[in-house]
Scaffold this active site. Structure first.
Site, PDB file in Angstrom:
ATOM      1  N   ARG A 137       0.855  -1.193   0.000  1.00 33.48           N
ATOM      2  CA  ARG A 137       0.000   0.000   0.000  1.00 33.48           C
ATOM      3  C   ARG A 137       0.884   1.234   0.000  1.00 33.48           C
ATOM      4  NH1 ARG A 137      -4.650   0.606   4.619  1.00 33.48           N
ATOM      5  NH2 ARG A 137      -2.863   0.973   5.971  1.00 33.48           N
ATOM      6  N   HIS A 167       2.377  -1.962   8.980  1.00 31.43           N
ATOM      7  CA  HIS A 167       0.957  -2.253   9.223  1.00 31.43           C
ATOM      8  C   HIS A 167       0.680  -3.720   8.910  1.00 31.43           C
ATOM      9  CE1 HIS A 167      -3.175  -1.278   9.927  1.00 31.43           C
ATOM     10  NE2 HIS A 167      -3.567  -1.450   8.681  1.00 31.43           N
ATOM     11  N   ARG A 223      -1.171   1.080  17.882  1.00 38.12           N
ATOM     12  CA  ARG A 223      -2.185   1.969  17.286  1.00 38.12           C
ATOM     13  C   ARG A 223      -3.572   1.322  17.416  1.00 38.12           C
ATOM     14  NH1 ARG A 223       1.758   1.383  13.209  1.00 38.12           N
ATOM     15  NH2 ARG A 223       0.254   0.228  11.949  1.00 38.12           N
ATOM     16  N   TYR A 268     -40.052   0.161  -2.642  1.00 40.41           N
ATOM     17  CA  TYR A 268     -39.634   0.143  -4.050  1.00 40.41           C
ATOM     18  C   TYR A 268     -39.505  -1.282  -4.575  1.00 40.41           C
ATOM     19  CZ  TYR A 268     -38.251   5.071  -3.554  1.00 40.41           C
ATOM     20  OH  TYR A 268     -38.245   6.414  -3.342  1.00 40.41           O
ATOM     21  N   CYS A 315     -35.272   2.383   1.969  1.00 44.09           N
ATOM     22  CA  CYS A 315     -35.208   3.571   1.104  1.00 44.09           C
ATOM     23  C   CYS A 315     -34.106   4.501   1.598  1.00 44.09           C
ATOM     24  CB  CYS A 315     -36.534   4.324   1.117  1.00 44.09           C
ATOM     25  SG  CYS A 315     -38.004   3.304   0.871  1.00 44.09           S
ATOM     26  N   ASP A 317     -34.426   7.335   3.076  1.00 39.80           N
ATOM     27  CA  ASP A 317     -34.729   8.021   4.332  1.00 39.80           C
ATOM     28  C   ASP A 317     -35.772   7.321   5.206  1.00 39.80           C
ATOM     29  OD1 ASP A 317     -33.265  10.327   3.094  1.00 39.80           O
ATOM     30  OD2 ASP A 317     -35.031  10.233   1.793  1.00 39.80           O
TER      31      ASP A 317
HETATM   32  C1  LIG Z   1      -6.653   2.243  10.291  1.00 42.00           C
HETATM   33  C2  LIG Z   1      -5.288   1.925  10.720  1.00 42.00           C
HETATM   34  C3  LIG Z   1      -5.057   1.425  12.009  1.00 42.00           C
HETATM   35  C4  LIG Z   1      -6.160   1.013  12.952  1.00 42.00           C
HETATM   36  O1  LIG Z   1      -6.672  -0.235  12.529  1.00 42.00           O
HETATM   37  P1  LIG Z   1      -7.704  -1.043  13.464  1.00 42.00           P
HETATM   38  O2  LIG Z   1      -7.854  -2.346  12.794  1.00 42.00           O
HETATM   39  O3  LIG Z   1      -8.964  -0.249  13.459  1.00 42.00           O
HETATM   40  O4  LIG Z   1      -7.087  -1.099  14.798  1.00 42.00           O
HETATM   41  C5  LIG Z   1      -3.745   1.272  12.425  1.00 42.00           C
HETATM   42  N1  LIG Z   1      -2.715   1.557  11.595  1.00 42.00           N
HETATM   43  C6  LIG Z   1      -2.907   2.010  10.339  1.00 42.00           C
HETATM   44  C7  LIG Z   1      -1.723   2.297   9.477  1.00 42.00           C
HETATM   45  C8  LIG Z   1      -4.194   2.200   9.849  1.00 42.00           C
HETATM   46  O5  LIG Z   1      -4.379   2.609   8.592  1.00 42.00           O
END
Ligand SMILES: *Cc1c(COP(=O)(O)O)cnc(C)c1O
Length: 394
Positions: A137, A167, A223, A268, A315, A317
């Site tokens: 990514r 990540h 994180r 609908y 729908c 709303d």
């Molecule tokens: C979104 C994200 C997170 C958090 O991910 P969770 O699965 O919600 O804990 C952590 N690090 C990065 C780089 C992210 O993009």
């Protein structure tokens, strides 16, 4: 406070603290936390949650996905460090630096441009180097080919290499091999950078799934995203390691009730046709609020503690539910779309399963027409309503 009978979400701030403590209890003593509050805190309201967490000493700071989200926090008085997890664009660099918002860095031209701006402004820019160990990514590739690039980045003027991160792509899945492989790749790469005298203060790689299942990945910081909100990263992570409480409930009220006769259709496309006389209630919420259309003929809501199945298509709303078997159901009754009513509970995960969508996506999609009411000690303490300034009822 306004009643917001059409629809409102409650966000339980006590549950937020409960989840933070729960995660904190499962990570190493020296490991700090970062609260990932991108996409308006997964729909829960980023500013309010940041205000609530800002003073926790074990919290390093916040993560957003964009410069704009970071600025929303800054302009509301949030002072802790903020990391933008995605690529940042040159037109934002001055604003990033002036507001001490940390970029994820992985391109030399990007780093050079940042450094140039920092020199112009007479300020420092704090980089978090993104390392791509599986996602393909963003991030430098953790092989010898990128060492020189990172060396050049680290040597730029007015730059501090504050953090380095990667990540996980599969930490929420059964099987540990992939994630352990990522941790190893990341650590080896950091070693190689160290040999070249490039060091960082903060190493971080765990997301929510990592916080739950991979203590070996704690490092200096983790994180926390989805778990902050009391939601699970997937159905495959272990549920017996930490406790979580969902923050959000979504409520509405019945606005109209009528009987339909055999052969009459609902909504609908007439995808539901009554085979016998049915009592039908209209709920004034729809996919325009982020309530998934894919719940058509599949989902249900709770009324008087009982399940009321959705009839026909949702729908934009409004949508209709079957209340034939709910004794005493009346116009004005409370309707639970997400959350608990008596013994029944519709969790975001159940809603995800019923709609064929992802729990993360559902909470992110809750729209701007839904006011968020913040709860502490069971009482409403604050409300964030996008229409507050244009509507007289308060
Ligand atoms: C979104 C994200 C997170 C958090 O991910 P969770 O699965 O919600 O804990 C952590 N690090 C990065 C780089 C992210 O993009």
């Amino acid at each position: 406070m306004r009643k917001y009978e059409r629809v409102y979400a409650t966000v339980d701030l006590d549950a937020l603290h409960f989840n933070m403590e729960s995660m904190k209890g499962n990570i190493a003593d020296g490991t700090r936390m970062m609260a990932v509050i991108k996409t308006n805190a997964y729909g829960h309201g980023a500013v309010k949650l940041a205000e609530e967490l800002e003073n926790l000493d074990y919290l390093y700071g916040f993560a957003t996905a964009t410069f704009e989200e970071a600025m929303e926090l800054r302009s509301n008085g949030i002072t802790k460090p903020i990391l933008v997890l995605g690529y940042t664009f040159p037109e934002t660099y001055a604003g990033m630096i002036e507001n001490e918002i940390r970029p994820a860095v992985f391109r030399l031209d990007q780093a050079e441009e940042f450094s140039k701006k920092a020199v112009e402004l007479g300020k420092k820019v704090y980089f978090h180097l993104a390392v791509d160990t599986a996602m393909s990514r963003i991030g430098v590739r953790p092989d010898d080919s990128s060492l020189e690039t990172v060396e050049k980045i680290a040597a730029l003027p007015n730059v501090e290499m504050e953090g380095v991160f990667t990540h996980f792509s599969k930490a929420d899945m059964i099987g540990r091999e992939n994630t352990l492989g990522q941790i190893k790749k990341f650590s080896n790469y950091i070693e190689k950078l160290k040999e070249r005298k490039i060091e960082f203060k903060i190493h971080h790689c765990s997301n929510s799934a990592g916080i739950i299942d991979y203590r070996e990945a704690n490092m200096d910081m983790v994180r926390a995203g989805i778990t902050l909100y009391g939601l699970w990263p997937s159905n495959e992570v272990r549920r017996d390691i930490i406790d979580l409480k969902p923050l959000l409930a979504l409520k509405s009220h019945i606005v109209y009730i009528k009987y339909i006769e055999p052969g009459e259709a609902v909504s609908y496309g007439g995808t539901y046709t009554a085979e016998e006389r049915r009592r039908v209630a209209t709920i004034p919420v729809g996919y325009g609020d982020g309530y998934p259309r894919s719940l058509s003929n599949k989902g249900y809501v709770l009324i008087r503690g009982k399940k009321a199945p959705i009839l026909g298509r949702v729908c934009m709303d409004q949508f209709m539910v079957d209340i034939t078997d709910i004794e005493g159901a009346a116009e004005g009754d409370e309707v639970t779309l997400i959350g608990r009513d008596g013994d029944e509970e519709i969790s975001m995960e159940i809603l995800g399963d019923l709609s064929g969508r992802f729990n993360y996506e559902l909470s992110c999609d809750l729209g701007r027409r839904i006011p968020r009411i913040y709860i502490k000690d069971g009482k409403a303490v604050d409300v964030r309503d996008e229409f507050r300034d244009v509507v007289k009822i308060q």
